[in-house]
Write a protein that holds these residues in place. Sequence first.
Motif, PDB file in Angstrom:
ATOM      1  N   ASN A   1       2.461   2.673 -17.672  1.00 61.53           N
ATOM      2  CA  ASN A   1       3.279   2.666 -18.757  1.00 61.53           C
ATOM      3  C   ASN A   1       3.955   3.958 -18.836  1.00 61.53           C
ATOM      4  OD1 ASN A   1       4.032   2.620 -21.436  1.00 61.53           O
ATOM      5  ND2 ASN A   1       2.143   2.295 -22.529  1.00 61.53           N
ATOM      6  N   ILE A   2       5.386   3.983 -18.195  1.00 62.24           N
ATOM      7  CA  ILE A   2       5.886   5.323 -18.229  1.00 62.24           C
ATOM      8  C   ILE A   2       6.522   5.732 -19.571  1.00 62.24           C
ATOM      9  CG2 ILE A   2       8.132   4.183 -17.639  1.00 62.24           C
ATOM     10  CD1 ILE A   2       8.704   6.206 -15.716  1.00 62.24           C
ATOM     11  N   ALA A   3       6.546   4.849 -20.679  1.00 60.29           N
ATOM     12  CA  ALA A   3       6.984   5.241 -21.807  1.00 60.29           C
ATOM     13  C   ALA A   3       6.084   6.198 -22.440  1.00 60.29           C
ATOM     14  CB  ALA A   3       7.245   3.912 -22.564  1.00 60.29           C
ATOM     15  N   ALA A   4       4.655   5.822 -22.290  1.00 62.55           N
ATOM     16  CA  ALA A   4       3.794   6.689 -22.792  1.00 62.55           C
ATOM     17  C   ALA A   4       3.804   7.948 -22.280  1.00 62.55           C
ATOM     18  CB  ALA A   4       2.202   5.800 -22.832  1.00 62.55           C
ATOM     19  N   GLY A   5       4.488   8.152 -21.140  1.00 58.54           N
ATOM     20  CA  GLY A   5       4.372   9.459 -20.395  1.00 58.54           C
ATOM     21  C   GLY A   5       5.623  10.104 -20.563  1.00 58.54           C
ATOM     22  N   GLU A   6       6.305   9.555 -21.433  1.00 66.10           N
ATOM     23  CA  GLU A   6       7.708  10.357 -21.653  1.00 66.10           C
ATOM     24  C   GLU A   6       7.512  11.753 -22.026  1.00 66.10           C
ATOM     25  OE1 GLU A   6      11.911   9.558 -23.827  1.00 66.10           O
ATOM     26  OE2 GLU A   6      10.214   8.274 -24.302  1.00 66.10           O
TER      27      GLU A   6
ATOM     28  N   ALA B   1      -6.187   4.999 -17.654  1.00 70.74           N
ATOM     29  CA  ALA B   1      -6.429   5.548 -16.427  1.00 70.74           C
ATOM     30  C   ALA B   1      -5.438   6.752 -15.772  1.00 70.74           C
ATOM     31  CB  ALA B   1      -6.801   4.889 -15.282  1.00 70.74           C
ATOM     32  N   TRP B   2      -5.767   7.964 -15.293  1.00 71.58           N
ATOM     33  CA  TRP B   2      -4.835   8.757 -14.778  1.00 71.58           C
ATOM     34  C   TRP B   2      -5.184   9.030 -13.464  1.00 71.58           C
ATOM     35  CZ3 TRP B   2      -1.243  10.646 -18.434  1.00 71.58           C
ATOM     36  CH2 TRP B   2      -1.654  10.240 -19.891  1.00 71.58           C
ATOM     37  N   LEU B   3      -3.891   9.283 -12.753  1.00 67.80           N
ATOM     38  CA  LEU B   3      -4.051   9.642 -11.207  1.00 67.80           C
ATOM     39  C   LEU B   3      -3.964  11.198 -11.100  1.00 67.80           C
ATOM     40  CD1 LEU B   3      -4.006   8.939  -8.197  1.00 67.80           C
ATOM     41  CD2 LEU B   3      -1.543   8.848  -8.425  1.00 67.80           C
ATOM     42  N   ASP B   4      -5.172  11.820 -10.385  1.00 70.93           N
ATOM     43  CA  ASP B   4      -4.883  13.178 -10.126  1.00 70.93           C
ATOM     44  C   ASP B   4      -4.813  13.474  -8.404  1.00 70.93           C
ATOM     45  OD1 ASP B   4      -5.423  13.591 -12.643  1.00 70.93           O
ATOM     46  OD2 ASP B   4      -7.477  14.536 -12.589  1.00 70.93           O
ATOM     47  N   VAL B   5      -4.022  14.197  -8.098  1.00 73.92           N
ATOM     48  CA  VAL B   5      -4.041  14.176  -6.507  1.00 73.92           C
ATOM     49  C   VAL B   5      -3.922  15.739  -6.198  1.00 73.92           C
ATOM     50  CG1 VAL B   5      -2.544  12.297  -6.548  1.00 73.92           C
ATOM     51  CG2 VAL B   5      -1.485  14.471  -6.739  1.00 73.92           C
ATOM     52  N   GLY B   6      -4.481  15.990  -4.837  1.00 73.34           N
ATOM     53  CA  GLY B   6      -4.342  17.214  -4.273  1.00 73.34           C
ATOM     54  C   GLY B   6      -5.465  18.159  -4.616  1.00 73.34           C
TER      55      GLY B   6
ATOM     56  N   ARG C   1      -1.906  16.142 -12.222  1.00 71.86           N
ATOM     57  CA  ARG C   1      -1.938  14.946 -12.840  1.00 71.86           C
ATOM     58  C   ARG C   1      -0.585  14.187 -12.779  1.00 71.86           C
ATOM     59  NH1 ARG C   1      -6.207  13.684 -17.587  1.00 71.86           N
ATOM     60  NH2 ARG C   1      -7.386  13.628 -15.673  1.00 71.86           N
ATOM     61  N   LEU C   2      -0.555  13.037 -12.449  1.00 72.41           N
ATOM     62  CA  LEU C   2       0.698  12.198 -12.478  1.00 72.41           C
ATOM     63  C   LEU C   2       0.749  11.790 -13.958  1.00 72.41           C
ATOM     64  CD1 LEU C   2       2.872  10.585 -10.656  1.00 72.41           C
ATOM     65  CD2 LEU C   2       1.499   8.682 -11.497  1.00 72.41           C
ATOM     66  N   PRO C   3       1.935  12.254 -14.662  1.00 72.56           N
ATOM     67  CA  PRO C   3       2.146  12.273 -15.988  1.00 72.56           C
ATOM     68  C   PRO C   3       2.304  10.991 -16.545  1.00 72.56           C
ATOM     69  CG  PRO C   3       4.255  12.886 -15.185  1.00 72.56           C
ATOM     70  CD  PRO C   3       3.257  12.914 -13.914  1.00 72.56           C
ATOM     71  N   ILE C   4       2.379   9.782 -15.794  1.00 73.92           N
ATOM     72  CA  ILE C   4       2.416   8.246 -16.115  1.00 73.92           C
ATOM     73  C   ILE C   4       1.072   7.811 -16.194  1.00 73.92           C
ATOM     74  CG2 ILE C   4       3.695   6.191 -15.560  1.00 73.92           C
ATOM     75  CD1 ILE C   4       5.653   7.839 -13.969  1.00 73.92           C
ATOM     76  N   PRO C   5       0.564   7.485 -17.273  1.00 71.00           N
ATOM     77  CA  PRO C   5      -0.762   6.640 -17.426  1.00 71.00           C
ATOM     78  C   PRO C   5      -0.772   5.356 -17.238  1.00 71.00           C
ATOM     79  CG  PRO C   5       0.298   6.847 -19.696  1.00 71.00           C
ATOM     80  CD  PRO C   5       1.112   7.426 -18.861  1.00 71.00           C
ATOM     81  N   MET C   6      -1.686   4.724 -16.411  1.00 71.97           N
ATOM     82  CA  MET C   6      -2.141   3.267 -16.262  1.00 71.97           C
ATOM     83  C   MET C   6      -2.843   2.750 -17.633  1.00 71.97           C
ATOM     84  SD  MET C   6      -3.181   3.758 -12.144  1.00 71.97           S
ATOM     85  CE  MET C   6      -3.614   5.364 -12.528  1.00 71.97           C
ATOM     86  N   GLU C   7      -2.658   1.589 -17.763  1.00 74.35           N
ATOM     87  CA  GLU C   7      -3.019   0.944 -19.121  1.00 74.35           C
ATOM     88  C   GLU C   7      -3.601  -0.361 -18.895  1.00 74.35           C
ATOM     89  OE1 GLU C   7      -0.599   1.548 -22.314  1.00 74.35           O
ATOM     90  OE2 GLU C   7      -1.115   3.823 -22.393  1.00 74.35           O
TER      91      GLU C   7
END
Length: 265
Positions: free
Chosen positions: A114-119, A89-94, A99-105
């Motif tokens: 999962n911040i490593a996945a968004g590195e 899942a991804w967070l979109d704002v505004g 899109r926040l580059p850090i996905p949720m899994e």
Amino acid sequence: MKKQIQMALLALAMSPLMALAQQTFSSPEQAASELANAISHKDDAALNNLLGENWQQFLPPDGVDPEAVARFLRDWQLGHRIVKQSDTAWLDVGNDNWRLPIPMERSSTGWAFNIAAGEDEIQTRAIGRNELSAIQAMHAYVDAQQDYYQLNHRWAQKIISTEGQKDGLYWPIVPGEAPSPLGPNFAPAVPGEGYHGYHFRIITNGDKGEVALLAWPVEWGQTGVMSFMVSQNDKVYQADFGEQTTDKIAAMTRFDAQAPWQLAE
């Protein structure tokens, strides 16, 4: 024997293996809300729980841009939504759906960031910001050279003035003294650090004392990709010299907008 067991358990408890587990949630919406709350309160402990204790190693060397944080919080208040793709899942704002580059899994224990996945995306965005800052700096340099020429009837041959002199675009001032044409940002606090991930150097442009400016990444592929060049016509050129960037830039002594240089958009 009992004491040895107690000591072994104590040593294990103090090891990284016993670090607090990353926080999970029943839904990505709940995870996103907790992240926004932690950011708004500047709660490092909460961010450690949400993103993992090593989350700062995935950010640019100069850390999180305060303006980016403020923009995220403003956009969050304007609106936010979750975009799901299977177990990600991804967070979109505004209004522009940034899109926040850090996905949720999703795992067996719930949803987690999962911040490593968004590195890679984090680094790509950091490089983009650095390159835009370099282009803006090129335009600022052109304006500074014009101001310097009005004062001295010649172009400055260096960015930072010799100590005690005004032979460059920047020199320190005392209260009440007019500022130098260029601000101090081009002079990094730590030698070799660069400005927003870039080095800058003045080169010649023709035989009449005219000059141009080169900018290249401190570390190609990490702090930037494109190199830039500008003369007093304020047209910025760009080129990607790859892993040979440092050597190719070092060999340049004169302005030459031939290929592989091309106008930067």
